[in-house]
Design a protein around this motif. Structure first.
Motif, PDB file in Angstrom:
ATOM      1  N   LEU A 120      -1.341  -0.962   3.407  1.00 54.33           N
ATOM      2  CA  LEU A 120      -0.168  -2.442   3.279  1.00 54.33           C
ATOM      3  C   LEU A 120      -0.562  -2.765   1.484  1.00 54.33           C
ATOM      4  CD1 LEU A 120       0.088  -4.968   3.933  1.00 54.33           C
ATOM      5  CD2 LEU A 120      -1.774  -6.348   3.832  1.00 54.33           C
ATOM      6  N   GLU A 121      -1.700  -2.131   0.876  1.00 52.60           N
ATOM      7  CA  GLU A 121      -1.589  -1.948  -0.635  1.00 52.60           C
ATOM      8  C   GLU A 121      -0.911  -1.410  -1.037  1.00 52.60           C
ATOM      9  OE1 GLU A 121      -6.231  -3.285  -1.256  1.00 52.60           O
ATOM     10  OE2 GLU A 121      -5.899  -1.923  -1.257  1.00 52.60           O
ATOM     11  N   PHE A 147       3.840  -0.393   4.351  1.00 52.33           N
ATOM     12  CA  PHE A 147       4.984  -1.649   5.619  1.00 52.33           C
ATOM     13  C   PHE A 147       5.647  -1.620   4.657  1.00 52.33           C
ATOM     14  CE2 PHE A 147      -0.033  -1.400   7.206  1.00 52.33           C
ATOM     15  CZ  PHE A 147       0.552  -1.166   8.466  1.00 52.33           C
TER      16      PHE A 147
END
Length: 225
Positions: A167-168, A172
């Motif tokens: 995510l970081e 995504f």
């Protein structure tokens, strides 16, 4: 104490077909309860072109008859005639009394879910595989008791770490800013292991959402009543 282990094996460990034939397709060995002595296995093929997969795939020489039993949107079920005793990995599982619960493959690797009688049996499995140049990478090992715990507690530290990092780093995002290879380098694991951790985390989260949805619908029915 029985253990549940999740592992990554190279595609060559179970070469049902030539890897080049897969493309974006995914293979899944169907779990069956043996009712007779027979050498048949059911194989699901998922993705575009699954229904005519047998027309262009080159199957391993250990397989006999391959036939399509059923086609559904996005997938097809095939019957394989094979001799598992010819495969090093499957023979090792049988000899060590390790049950293969799930087996999902891409053109790069197989993701295995195993039930083993002990840590020693898993160690012996790795040793047997390494002796035949099969690299087996364990991603998660838990007890059966821990495996049956509430879904919210079943996301492992490794899976959580992989999800947060993805995510970081923008994995995504619509325009993906990183890759599995880059995530693997940061986590010091292979890209296959990263993919496996993310896949299992997705499944656990999806199961949790499903359970919460079912509980919510049940509560709403009770209120309506």
């Amino acid at each position: 104490m029985c253990l549940i282990a999740e592992a990554i094996a190279p595609f060559s460990a179970l070469p049902l077909v030539e890897a080049d034939a897969l493309g974006d397709l995914e293979l899944e060995l169907e779990r069956t309860v043996p009712t007779a002595e027979r050498r048949q296995q059911r194989l699901w093929v998922w993705g575009p072109g699954a229904s005519n997969f047998d027309a262009h795939a080159v199957f391993d020489s250990s397989l006999g008859d391959v036939s399509c039993l059923e086609s559904i949107p996005g997938g097809a079920l095939y019957r394989l005639q094979w001799d598992a005793a010819q495969n090093t990995l499957l023979t090792a599982l049988t000899d060590l009394d390790i049950t293969l619960l799930e087996c999902v493959g891409t053109n790069e690797s197989w993701e295995l879910r195993l039930r083993a009688p002990s840590h020693t049996s898993l160690s012996d499995l790795r040793t047997r595989c390494e002796a035949h140049d099969i690299s087996l990478e364990f991603d998660r090992i838990t007890s059966v008791e821990e495996e049956s715990a509430p879904l919210g507690t079943r996301l492992t530290d490794d899976q959580r770490e992989a999800l947060v990092l993805a995510l970081e780093r923008g994995y995504f995002d619509d325009h993906r800013r990183t890759s599995l290879d880059e995530l693997g380098r940061e986590l010091n694991i292979s890209r296959q292991a990263v993919s496996g951790r993310l896949r299992r985390a997705y499944r656990t989260l999806a199961e949790q959402v499903h359970e919460e949805t079912v509980q919510s619908e049940r509560r709403n029915r009770d209120v309506d009543y």
